[in-house]
Design an enzyme around this catalytic site. Structure first.
Site, mmCIF file in Angstrom:
data_model
loop_
_atom_site.group_PDB
_atom_site.id
_atom_site.type_symbol
_atom_site.label_atom_id
_atom_site.label_comp_id
_atom_site.label_asym_id
_atom_site.label_seq_id
_atom_site.Cartn_x
_atom_site.Cartn_y
_atom_site.Cartn_z
ATOM 1 N N MET A 122 -44.297 30.610 39.079
ATOM 2 C CA MET A 122 -43.485 31.509 39.894
ATOM 3 C C MET A 122 -43.215 32.793 39.119
ATOM 4 S SD MET A 122 -40.688 28.873 41.518
ATOM 5 C CE MET A 122 -40.302 28.093 39.946
ATOM 6 N N GLY A 210 -38.075 33.655 36.889
ATOM 7 C CA GLY A 210 -39.434 33.407 36.412
ATOM 8 C C GLY A 210 -39.607 32.043 35.783
ATOM 9 N N SER A 211 -40.586 31.248 36.238
ATOM 10 C CA SER A 211 -40.676 29.875 35.779
ATOM 11 C C SER A 211 -41.894 29.166 36.362
ATOM 12 C CB SER A 211 -39.392 29.140 36.174
ATOM 13 O OG SER A 211 -38.974 29.552 37.463
ATOM 14 N N ARG A 212 -41.868 27.815 36.311
ATOM 15 C CA ARG A 212 -43.003 27.019 36.768
ATOM 16 C C ARG A 212 -42.506 25.667 37.270
ATOM 17 N NH1 ARG A 212 -47.257 25.170 32.150
ATOM 18 N NH2 ARG A 212 -47.436 22.997 32.786
#
Length: 252
Positions: A122, A210-212
């Site tokens: 993301m 912001g990440s996953r």
């Protein structure tokens, strides 16, 4: 008129659809308010070089925490995407030990044999509300403190701050998924706890900035999405339980 939460829509024309402004999740309203007040204060002081950047920051914060209504397909075979973003990794790996090991609660964990993991990255421009990929009972929610490496790296799944979820359907099918913090993200916020019953596509948490998200599919199930494909939380079908199609695509 936009999509209404709870409204039934189908592929025969039932339901109403149209563009509308997305709501802002409560987690983001306080940040937006702080930025807006700072921008207004700078404007009242005639500090234009500060006021304009703060005004754009306010819009950016509100956009980041937007929470649009999603139309989730209702089919027990489907595993839907828990996150907006880009498919950056598809690998055969063992599930995290936190989802497999006996935690003393008496709740059955996942088998530790390798399964297919689908990783969704993301960016700061994506919606960061995460959703349950299947309907069922939340069996585990495990928070692990860690580093803040680039979430696009494979080792981020083992070294970064992360939060594991284990969801189990009534028929015993289990899916694990993990929120992973990235370079900018510093806070993982869950909306559910162990024992909660969730619907497919239900909001279960968010990661700030912001990440996953990693999804661990059941054994014998392979994804219907491709590397590099854009997916939408609560709408894109990642896989069908028990199906293992071989699909190829071409970038164009």
């Amino acid at each position: 008129m936009g999509r209404m939460s709870g409204e039934i829509l189908d592929n025969r024309g039932r339901g109403t659809a149209g563009w509308s402004w997305p709501s802002i999740h409560p987690e983001g309203r306080k940040f937006g308010l702080i930025a807006a007040v700072a921008s207004l204060g700078a404007a009242l002081m005639a500090w234009e070089t500060i006021a304009w950047p703060l005004a754009f920051l306010t819009l950016g914060v509100l956009a980041f925490f937007r929470d649009p209504v999603r139309v989730t397909p209702r089919d027990d075979r489907f595993v839907v995407s828990p996150a907006d973003g880009l498919i950056t990794l598809i690998q055969k790996v063992p599930p995290p030990r936190e989802l497999c090991a006996d935690d003393g609660s008496g709740v059955r964990g996942m088998n530790d044999a390798p399964v297919t993991r689908v990783s969704i990255f993301m960016s700061v421009f994506d919606v960061h509300i995460n959703r349950s990929p299947i309907a069922g009972t939340i069996r585990r929610v495990v928070y692990i403190p860690g580093k803040f490496l680039n979430a696009d790296l494979d080792k981020a799944s083992e070294e970064n701050e992360r939060q594991h979820f284990l969801v189990e359907r009534a028929d015993g099918v289990q899916i694990g998924f993990t929120q992973i913090a990235g370079l900018i993200a510093r806070r993982i916020v869950p909306f559910v706890k162990g024992g909660d019953i969730v619907a497919v596509g239900q909001r279960v948490g968010l990661i700030r900035f912001g990440s996953r998200v990693d999804v661990y599919l059941p054994a014998g199930t392979e994804p219907k999405v491709l590397m590099g494909q854009k997916v939408i939380a609560g709408e894109t079908v990642l896989a069908e339980i028990g199906e293992a199609p071989m699909i190829e695509g071409i970038g164009q």
